[in-house]
Design a protein around this motif. Sequence first.
Motif, PDB file in Angstrom:
ATOM      1  N   THR A   1      46.549  30.843  65.652  1.00  0.00           N
ATOM      2  CA  THR A   1      47.361  31.705  64.801  1.00  0.00           C
ATOM      3  C   THR A   1      46.528  32.192  63.629  1.00  0.00           C
ATOM      4  O   THR A   1      45.861  31.400  62.948  1.00  0.00           O
ATOM      5  N   CYS A   2      46.597  33.497  63.399  1.00  0.00           N
ATOM      6  CA  CYS A   2      45.947  34.117  62.243  1.00  0.00           C
ATOM      7  C   CYS A   2      47.032  34.612  61.303  1.00  0.00           C
ATOM      8  O   CYS A   2      47.900  35.397  61.712  1.00  0.00           O
ATOM      9  N   GLU A   3      47.022  34.137  60.048  1.00  0.00           N
ATOM     10  CA  GLU A   3      48.029  34.525  59.068  1.00  0.00           C
ATOM     11  C   GLU A   3      47.345  35.140  57.854  1.00  0.00           C
ATOM     12  O   GLU A   3      46.356  34.595  57.347  1.00  0.00           O
ATOM     13  N   VAL A   4      47.891  36.262  57.396  1.00  0.00           N
ATOM     14  CA  VAL A   4      47.407  36.910  56.176  1.00  0.00           C
ATOM     15  C   VAL A   4      48.616  37.081  55.265  1.00  0.00           C
ATOM     16  O   VAL A   4      49.588  37.758  55.623  1.00  0.00           O
ATOM     17  N   GLY A   5      48.567  36.460  54.083  1.00  0.00           N
ATOM     18  CA  GLY A   5      49.691  36.512  53.169  1.00  0.00           C
ATOM     19  C   GLY A   5      49.374  37.303  51.925  1.00  0.00           C
ATOM     20  O   GLY A   5      48.230  37.350  51.464  1.00  0.00           O
ATOM     21  N   ASP A   6      50.382  37.961  51.371  1.00  0.00           N
ATOM     22  CA  ASP A   6      50.270  38.649  50.080  1.00  0.00           C
ATOM     23  C   ASP A   6      51.624  38.567  49.411  1.00  0.00           C
ATOM     24  O   ASP A   6      52.598  38.080  49.994  1.00  0.00           O
ATOM     25  N   SER A   7      51.713  39.051  48.181  1.00  0.00           N
ATOM     26  CA  SER A   7      52.932  38.892  47.396  1.00  0.00           C
ATOM     27  C   SER A   7      53.863  40.086  47.472  1.00  0.00           C
ATOM     28  O   SER A   7      54.920  40.085  46.823  1.00  0.00           O
TER      29      SER A   7
END
Length: 767
Positions: free
Chosen positions: A708-714
């Motif tokens: 799993t590749c996760e990219v988070g931002d606000s």
Amino acid sequence: MTRDNVLLLIDEDGRVAAWEQPAEELFGWSAAEAVGQSAKALMRKLRAEDGRPREGRPDAEALLVQPTLQGDSMVWRVLAAGDGATTLDAAVMRALFAHPPAELRVFDDQLRMVRAGRGAGLRRDPPAGQPLGVPFSEVCGFAAPEEEAAVARGVLETGVPVVNRLVRGAERSARLGRRVLSVSFLRLEDSGDTVLGLVTLAVDVTERERALRSQALLENVRTAMGHRLNVGDVCQELAEAVVPGFADTAVVEMVDSAVRGEAPPKVPVGPGVLLRQAAMHGLRPVSQVGAVHPLPADTPFSHVLSDLQPRLLQVDTDCAWLAGDPVRASLIEKTEARSLIVAPLVMDDRILGMVTFCRDDPEDRFAHDDLAVASAVCAHAAPCIDRARLYMREWIITSSVQRKILPGELPDRPTVELASLHVPGEEGGGAWSDAIALPGARTALVVGDVAGEGVPAAITMGLLRTAIHTLAALDLQPDELLARLSDTTARLVAARAALPPMDPLVHEPLTADCAIAIYDPVDLTCTIARAGLPQPVVILPDGTSSTLPVPPGPPLAAVDAAPFPATTVSLPTGSTLVMGTTALAEEVMAPTGALRPLLDDAFGGPLSGVRDGIEQAYTRHGRAGETLLLLARTKMLPGERVMTCGLPTGPEAAPIARRAARRQLEAWGLDDETAYTNELIVSELVGNATRYGAPPLQLRLILDQMLTCEVGDSALSAPHVKHARTVDESGRGLFIVASLAEQWGTRYAPQGKTVWAEQPTGIAKAA
């Protein structure tokens, strides 16, 4: 009675044997004139004098004559009516012996018969060639003469009469079987309380007793049957209701196809049909319940299923057919049956099976009138059995639907050990549990319960379970999942309300409860929301337990449409989360529940053992209703299988992310193809975040069953796939991700969002 009371004695030849002083005074003849004369001639002389009795002399009809034994000879004592008897007494005695309403016998104080009168419909008494003076036990005509002789002696000794004692007669009737007599024993005494003998009166009450016995039997069958909904149980109720009141052994056989849920065959049923022994009850075990065997041709049993007429079989005369029917031959041998009645179980024009009634007493065989009793028993039992058959047919369908819909034994996931306890109700139901894999090695734990029973509840359960799986793919939080599931349930409620008025489902409300927990093995947290079900319980690794403070939500599709508040709690590795339906809440999940100690042991051994212990304790005491319990023991995803990397917000973020991902996949030993695909996914997700997201940015790679590749931002803006034209220079990022990944999506949190994509791990590089 003393000799002073006697006027005269008459011998067996009818001549005067003794002429006492009272007789001389009354009749005026001396003993020398009377002794040896014919008593009949003397009485004629008495009545001929002046045409009427001499004053002071008794009328001949006022004399009392009593037979008695003197040595081996029978003599007759003659007494005046005034000596211990009235004229009315004499008239009563004459009437009783001339037209006795019952079988009347008089015995002396040695229980020798001295007089008898035959009642209507009874055997002639005394029998041909049987003189008076025969002992009681030889003349009474009872099946147990010595036993009744003891009763007679007791009456002689105590003077306490025995009235309406039911006694089996020695004679049998082909129609009625063994006769039943109502016998009364009365002691005879004279005016001086001297015991003279005994009177017995016997009335044939065979038909009355048979009617009462049949009525009691049918009442017992009516009250004993129909309380259960399993065919085998109802058949066992029938067998137990007729033993021992009607039969010594009863065997109920059902058409096998009817037991398995198919429609019973129509009449007539040919030979070879498979019969299943559904129940047996009796004094001796005969065979194993559940045995299936074909019905041989040309036997009384096959004839019963052909013409629906019951059969009466006497073993010693009617069993030539046994050579071709080893099953019944074994039955007769083991029960030592002497007579049988075989009666069909019929509902409308369809054969359910048949019942075999056995009696093993050769002195108490079935009679012809018992056929009507057996038919009446089977006529009442057939609807009860057919109702159970129809229920079992629906139960089989419901169980099949549940087996197809429910996941069965929940497989353990790398981060969660699972055990599920499901105790079905008698009519099936709509309880279910699930464990759904989510991106990022997370697991959604689901427990649901649709109110109701049978096929409708099972189908509704299947629809809601499918809806949850579909909604879970959107990676929603538990409260959002419940809100959308409630909308789905509301549409099902509206569809049910729109059914035709004759449909029974219109009048059955559709209500459902559900609880959803999402466990994150990286953060070691669990987010839970519930709609109507009890609060979950957690058993911590140290053995302490507590109820989780999850606010209650309304049942699904509730009218008030209240929200489903979610709660996030920390779960250390090795914690056991317990979720269940309402039926188990008080006994297992409540702190003071009777079975709570079994649940508190969940921190020890394997969950399957805890589950089995709770199931045994719960079912041991016959608790009814469908129940479900889900146990989930948490595990932490090893830290070396998670990579987290903070990213800048400029264009340099993508190269940094690609290099970090390449190094991590090499450390994990994944193949080059997987690494290349992952670089493309990382590049597009990071690029999309830098263009449309807001800082801070973070890259996280999780290696579990999937990569799993996760990219988070606000930022809370929703990404979506664009279908760029050929001349467009941008807009293809998420389209590329959707093409390369197994699946992708967006997960929202209060502080922003996470865009993720999953791909297979491929084959590890050779060392």
